[in-house]
Scaffold this motif. Structure first.
Motif, PDB file in Angstrom:
ATOM      1  N   ILE A   4      13.117  24.765  16.338  1.00  0.00           N
ATOM      2  CA  ILE A   4      13.646  23.871  17.459  1.00  0.00           C
ATOM      3  C   ILE A   4      12.592  23.458  18.650  1.00  0.00           C
ATOM      4  O   ILE A   4      12.510  22.348  18.914  1.00  0.00           O
ATOM      5  N   LEU A   5      11.958  24.442  19.123  1.00  0.00           N
ATOM      6  CA  LEU A   5      10.989  24.300  20.075  1.00  0.00           C
ATOM      7  C   LEU A   5       9.861  23.479  19.635  1.00  0.00           C
ATOM      8  O   LEU A   5       9.178  22.480  20.328  1.00  0.00           O
ATOM      9  N   LEU A   6       9.236  23.687  18.342  1.00  0.00           N
ATOM     10  CA  LEU A   6       8.265  22.841  17.744  1.00  0.00           C
ATOM     11  C   LEU A   6       8.801  21.403  17.597  1.00  0.00           C
ATOM     12  O   LEU A   6       7.977  20.465  18.032  1.00  0.00           O
ATOM     13  N   GLU A   7      10.206  21.138  16.984  1.00  0.00           N
ATOM     14  CA  GLU A   7      10.708  19.760  17.231  1.00  0.00           C
ATOM     15  C   GLU A   7      10.723  19.244  18.452  1.00  0.00           C
ATOM     16  O   GLU A   7      10.342  17.835  18.652  1.00  0.00           O
ATOM     17  N   ALA A   8      11.131  19.900  19.566  1.00  0.00           N
ATOM     18  CA  ALA A   8      11.217  19.443  20.974  1.00  0.00           C
ATOM     19  C   ALA A   8       9.774  19.029  21.278  1.00  0.00           C
ATOM     20  O   ALA A   8       9.587  17.954  22.155  1.00  0.00           O
ATOM     21  N   LEU A   9       8.726  19.924  21.119  1.00  0.00           N
ATOM     22  CA  LEU A   9       7.272  19.487  21.460  1.00  0.00           C
ATOM     23  C   LEU A   9       6.832  18.558  20.645  1.00  0.00           C
ATOM     24  O   LEU A   9       6.321  17.370  21.298  1.00  0.00           O
ATOM     25  N   LEU A  10       7.105  18.182  19.476  1.00  0.00           N
ATOM     26  CA  LEU A  10       6.791  16.938  18.655  1.00  0.00           C
ATOM     27  C   LEU A  10       7.587  15.545  19.232  1.00  0.00           C
ATOM     28  O   LEU A  10       6.669  14.744  19.492  1.00  0.00           O
ATOM     29  N   LEU A  15       7.029  10.819  22.564  1.00  0.00           N
ATOM     30  CA  LEU A  15       7.304   9.978  23.677  1.00  0.00           C
ATOM     31  C   LEU A  15       6.152   9.617  24.675  1.00  0.00           C
ATOM     32  O   LEU A  15       6.005   8.466  25.144  1.00  0.00           O
ATOM     33  N   VAL A  16       5.364  10.647  24.856  1.00  0.00           N
ATOM     34  CA  VAL A  16       4.283  10.426  25.970  1.00  0.00           C
ATOM     35  C   VAL A  16       3.235   9.475  25.131  1.00  0.00           C
ATOM     36  O   VAL A  16       2.537   8.729  25.980  1.00  0.00           O
ATOM     37  N   ALA A  17       3.162   9.537  23.866  1.00  0.00           N
ATOM     38  CA  ALA A  17       2.264   8.593  22.975  1.00  0.00           C
ATOM     39  C   ALA A  17       2.697   7.148  23.288  1.00  0.00           C
ATOM     40  O   ALA A  17       1.911   6.284  23.380  1.00  0.00           O
ATOM     41  N   ILE A  18       3.987   7.011  23.056  1.00  0.00           N
ATOM     42  CA  ILE A  18       4.589   5.483  23.148  1.00  0.00           C
ATOM     43  C   ILE A  18       4.322   5.053  24.600  1.00  0.00           C
ATOM     44  O   ILE A  18       4.271   4.160  24.769  1.00  0.00           O
ATOM     45  N   VAL A  19       4.552   5.887  25.602  1.00  0.00           N
ATOM     46  CA  VAL A  19       4.636   5.281  27.007  1.00  0.00           C
ATOM     47  C   VAL A  19       3.117   5.235  27.173  1.00  0.00           C
ATOM     48  O   VAL A  19       2.934   4.161  27.868  1.00  0.00           O
ATOM     49  N   TRP A  20       2.108   5.964  26.758  1.00  0.00           N
ATOM     50  CA  TRP A  20       0.562   5.734  26.896  1.00  0.00           C
ATOM     51  C   TRP A  20       0.210   4.519  26.384  1.00  0.00           C
ATOM     52  O   TRP A  20      -0.447   3.592  26.816  1.00  0.00           O
ATOM     53  N   TRP A  21       0.692   4.064  25.201  1.00  0.00           N
ATOM     54  CA  TRP A  21       0.176   3.081  24.433  1.00  0.00           C
ATOM     55  C   TRP A  21       0.945   1.695  24.974  1.00  0.00           C
ATOM     56  O   TRP A  21       0.213   0.699  25.136  1.00  0.00           O
TER      57      TRP A  21
END
Length: 46
Positions: A4-10, A15-21
């Motif tokens: 679950i933590l791995l999925e949340a991190l992914l 999300l950060v990649a989409i915002v940066w893009w």
């Protein structure tokens, strides 16, 4: 629990990649300037 933590991190990374893009991958010189509207010869000078 770790999965679950791995999925949340992914999801956070995606999300950060989409915002940066969307924020930083625009035109190299920014947006072009807006065209100037022609002035009416009847208007007094500004």
């Amino acid at each position: 629990m770790g999965l679950i933590l791995l999925e949340a991190l992914l999801a956070l990374v995606v999300l950060v990649a989409i915002v940066w893009w969307t924020m930083f991958s625009g035109r190299k010189g920014g947006e072009p300037p807006a065209p100037q509207e022609p002035r009416d010869p009847q208007d007094p000078p500004a």
